[in-house]
Design a protein around this motif. Structure first.
Motif, mmCIF file in Angstrom:
data_model
loop_
_atom_site.group_PDB
_atom_site.id
_atom_site.type_symbol
_atom_site.label_atom_id
_atom_site.label_comp_id
_atom_site.label_asym_id
_atom_site.label_seq_id
_atom_site.Cartn_x
_atom_site.Cartn_y
_atom_site.Cartn_z
ATOM 1 N N ALA A 290 0.824 -1.210 0.000
ATOM 2 C CA ALA A 290 0.000 0.000 0.000
ATOM 3 C C ALA A 290 0.859 1.261 0.000
ATOM 4 C CB ALA A 290 -0.933 0.002 1.205
ATOM 5 N N SER A 291 1.996 1.225 0.716
ATOM 6 C CA SER A 291 2.881 2.393 0.766
ATOM 7 C C SER A 291 3.464 2.691 -0.600
ATOM 8 C CB SER A 291 4.011 2.152 1.775
ATOM 9 O OG SER A 291 3.498 2.075 3.093
ATOM 10 N N ARG A 292 3.860 1.652 -1.333
ATOM 11 C CA ARG A 292 4.395 1.852 -2.682
ATOM 12 C C ARG A 292 3.348 2.478 -3.590
ATOM 13 N NH1 ARG A 292 7.521 -3.764 -4.161
ATOM 14 N NH2 ARG A 292 9.057 -3.735 -2.475
ATOM 15 N N LEU A 293 2.134 1.920 -3.552
ATOM 16 C CA LEU A 293 1.065 2.453 -4.391
ATOM 17 C C LEU A 293 0.726 3.881 -3.999
ATOM 18 C CD1 LEU A 293 -1.255 -0.695 -4.559
ATOM 19 C CD2 LEU A 293 0.169 0.226 -6.393
ATOM 20 N N SER A 294 0.744 4.164 -2.702
ATOM 21 C CA SER A 294 0.433 5.502 -2.220
ATOM 22 C C SER A 294 1.460 6.521 -2.702
ATOM 23 C CB SER A 294 0.367 5.515 -0.689
ATOM 24 O OG SER A 294 0.142 6.817 -0.199
ATOM 25 N N LEU A 295 2.758 6.160 -2.625
ATOM 26 C CA LEU A 295 3.805 7.057 -3.086
ATOM 27 C C LEU A 295 3.681 7.331 -4.582
ATOM 28 C CD1 LEU A 295 6.832 5.604 -1.108
ATOM 29 C CD2 LEU A 295 5.903 7.902 -0.867
ATOM 30 N N THR A 296 3.333 6.289 -5.336
ATOM 31 C CA THR A 296 3.146 6.466 -6.782
ATOM 32 C C THR A 296 1.982 7.408 -7.063
ATOM 33 O OG1 THR A 296 4.038 4.265 -7.234
ATOM 34 C CG2 THR A 296 2.689 5.261 -8.956
ATOM 35 N N MET A 297 0.874 7.234 -6.346
ATOM 36 C CA MET A 297 -0.295 8.087 -6.559
ATOM 37 C C MET A 297 -0.008 9.533 -6.180
ATOM 38 S SD MET A 297 -2.582 6.347 -7.996
ATOM 39 C CE MET A 297 -3.867 7.594 -7.869
ATOM 40 N N GLN A 298 0.802 9.744 -5.142
ATOM 41 C CA GLN A 298 1.157 11.104 -4.731
ATOM 42 C C GLN A 298 1.928 11.834 -5.827
ATOM 43 O OE1 GLN A 298 3.203 11.074 -0.930
ATOM 44 N NE2 GLN A 298 1.705 9.677 -0.040
ATOM 45 N N ASN A 299 2.781 11.077 -6.528
ATOM 46 C CA ASN A 299 3.610 11.690 -7.566
ATOM 47 C C ASN A 299 2.932 11.730 -8.931
ATOM 48 O OD1 ASN A 299 5.845 12.112 -5.854
ATOM 49 N ND2 ASN A 299 6.513 10.004 -6.111
ATOM 50 N N PRO B 65 -0.030 13.057 -10.214
ATOM 51 C CA PRO B 65 -0.557 14.286 -10.828
ATOM 52 C C PRO B 65 0.516 15.173 -11.445
ATOM 53 C CG PRO B 65 -1.620 13.888 -8.714
ATOM 54 C CD PRO B 65 -0.490 12.904 -8.815
ATOM 55 N N ALA B 66 1.649 15.301 -10.770
ATOM 56 C CA ALA B 66 2.701 16.188 -11.257
ATOM 57 C C ALA B 66 3.534 15.569 -12.370
ATOM 58 C CB ALA B 66 3.622 16.590 -10.103
ATOM 59 N N ASN B 67 3.454 14.249 -12.538
ATOM 60 C CA ASN B 67 4.317 13.565 -13.505
ATOM 61 C C ASN B 67 3.557 12.771 -14.558
ATOM 62 O OD1 ASN B 67 7.247 13.854 -12.272
ATOM 63 N ND2 ASN B 67 5.883 13.371 -10.557
ATOM 64 N N PHE B 68 2.248 12.967 -14.632
ATOM 65 C CA PHE B 68 1.440 12.136 -15.526
ATOM 66 C C PHE B 68 1.856 12.295 -16.986
ATOM 67 C CE2 PHE B 68 -2.290 11.074 -18.095
ATOM 68 C CZ PHE B 68 -2.566 9.804 -17.603
ATOM 69 N N ASP B 69 2.297 13.474 -17.390
ATOM 70 C CA ASP B 69 2.681 13.704 -18.785
ATOM 71 C C ASP B 69 4.058 13.145 -19.116
ATOM 72 O OD1 ASP B 69 0.304 14.997 -19.306
ATOM 73 O OD2 ASP B 69 1.105 16.989 -18.815
ATOM 74 N N PHE C 117 7.718 8.160 -16.377
ATOM 75 C CA PHE C 117 7.048 7.991 -15.092
ATOM 76 C C PHE C 117 5.840 7.069 -15.243
ATOM 77 C CE2 PHE C 117 3.819 8.959 -11.968
ATOM 78 C CZ PHE C 117 4.539 8.918 -10.784
ATOM 79 N N ARG C 118 5.054 7.239 -16.305
ATOM 80 C CA ARG C 118 3.886 6.378 -16.511
ATOM 81 C C ARG C 118 4.311 4.924 -16.659
ATOM 82 N NH1 ARG C 118 2.326 10.413 -20.200
ATOM 83 N NH2 ARG C 118 2.641 8.971 -21.963
ATOM 84 N N LYS C 119 5.431 4.708 -17.345
ATOM 85 C CA LYS C 119 5.949 3.349 -17.500
ATOM 86 C C LYS C 119 6.311 2.762 -16.138
ATOM 87 C CE LYS C 119 9.689 0.771 -19.746
ATOM 88 N NZ LYS C 119 10.896 0.883 -20.636
ATOM 89 N N ASP C 120 7.000 3.565 -15.323
ATOM 90 C CA ASP C 120 7.378 3.100 -13.981
ATOM 91 C C ASP C 120 6.142 2.863 -13.117
ATOM 92 O OD1 ASP C 120 10.084 3.086 -14.448
ATOM 93 O OD2 ASP C 120 10.403 5.121 -13.714
ATOM 94 N N ALA C 121 5.149 3.749 -13.231
ATOM 95 C CA ALA C 121 3.931 3.612 -12.436
ATOM 96 C C ALA C 121 3.198 2.324 -12.787
ATOM 97 C CB ALA C 121 3.023 4.816 -12.652
#
Length: 210
Positions: free
Chosen positions: A14-23, A25-29, A33-37
């Protein structure tokens, strides 16, 4: 005890997913980052599936299913899972080491616990260094951070004991579980730490006999 271990590993996912979700909005483009997410989501789902199928293993009498393992590859792939998750700087030093005789999934859990703890200790803003090492007939890895550190009293009286933690929301299970796993491999885990100066965990495991 089984349910507590299970919840602890769920918290890590859950912590990993949470950290990804936090980042996100600012990195969606950002295509990288999308590949890593997507990779984080994929590995998290795989971890959840594995947890569901291996609940019976999460008990005090851990029985490792050991096999030959390239420790450098295991460490590299585990750290890659954190690539999109950590604000802390994650460095690695993978030395030439012999193959280890380990249960790769269990040692993956140990390394994950140590990196997640280091990330908590540096509050996302410090440096976490992971290195592989070889000493005699043992092979292992070291996880260092330059975070808050621990008192000598806490290390002597509380570290590695269940339900003892310095985290506000921690369960005090990760290091207890990790020590059980390492000792079930006939290995050792040692710690050195000082308040304000960071912490080092050293995990040594049996190397494959030549």
């Amino acid at each position: 005890m089984v349910s507590t271990f299970f919840v602890h590993d769920l918290k890590n996912v859950a912590s990993r997913l949470s950290l990804t979700m936090q980042n996100l909005p600012a990195n969606f483009d950002n295509a990288e980052f999308r590949k890593d997410a997507l990779r984080v989501v994929s590995t998290s789902l795989a971890k959840l599936d594995d947890l569901c199928s291996r609940v019976a293993m999460l008990k005090q009498n851990i029985d490792p299913k050991v096999a030959q393992c390239d420790l450098n590859s295991l460490v590299a792939s585990t750290l890659e899972e954190f690539k999109a998750n950590l604000r802390a700087k994650l460095e690695h030093d993978l030395q030439p080491v012999p193959k280890a005789l380990i249960d790769a999934e269990q040692i993956h859990t140990v390394l994950t616990n140590l990196v997640m703890n280091a990330n908590e200790a540096v509050n996302g803003n410090g440096v976490i260094r992971v290195a592989t090492i070889c000493e005699g007939s043992s092979v292992g890895f070291v996880v260092r951070d330059n975070g808050c550190g621990m008192t000598k009293e806490f290390i002597e009286k509380s570290l590695f004991r269940p339900f003892q933690t310095t985290k506000k929301r921690g369960l005090g299970i990760g290091l207890f579980q990790s020590k059980l796993i390492v000792e079930a491999h006939r290995g050792t885990v040692e710690v050195t730490s000082a308040v304000g100066a960071g912490t080092e965990f050293r995990v040594m495991l049996p190397a494959l006999s030549s």
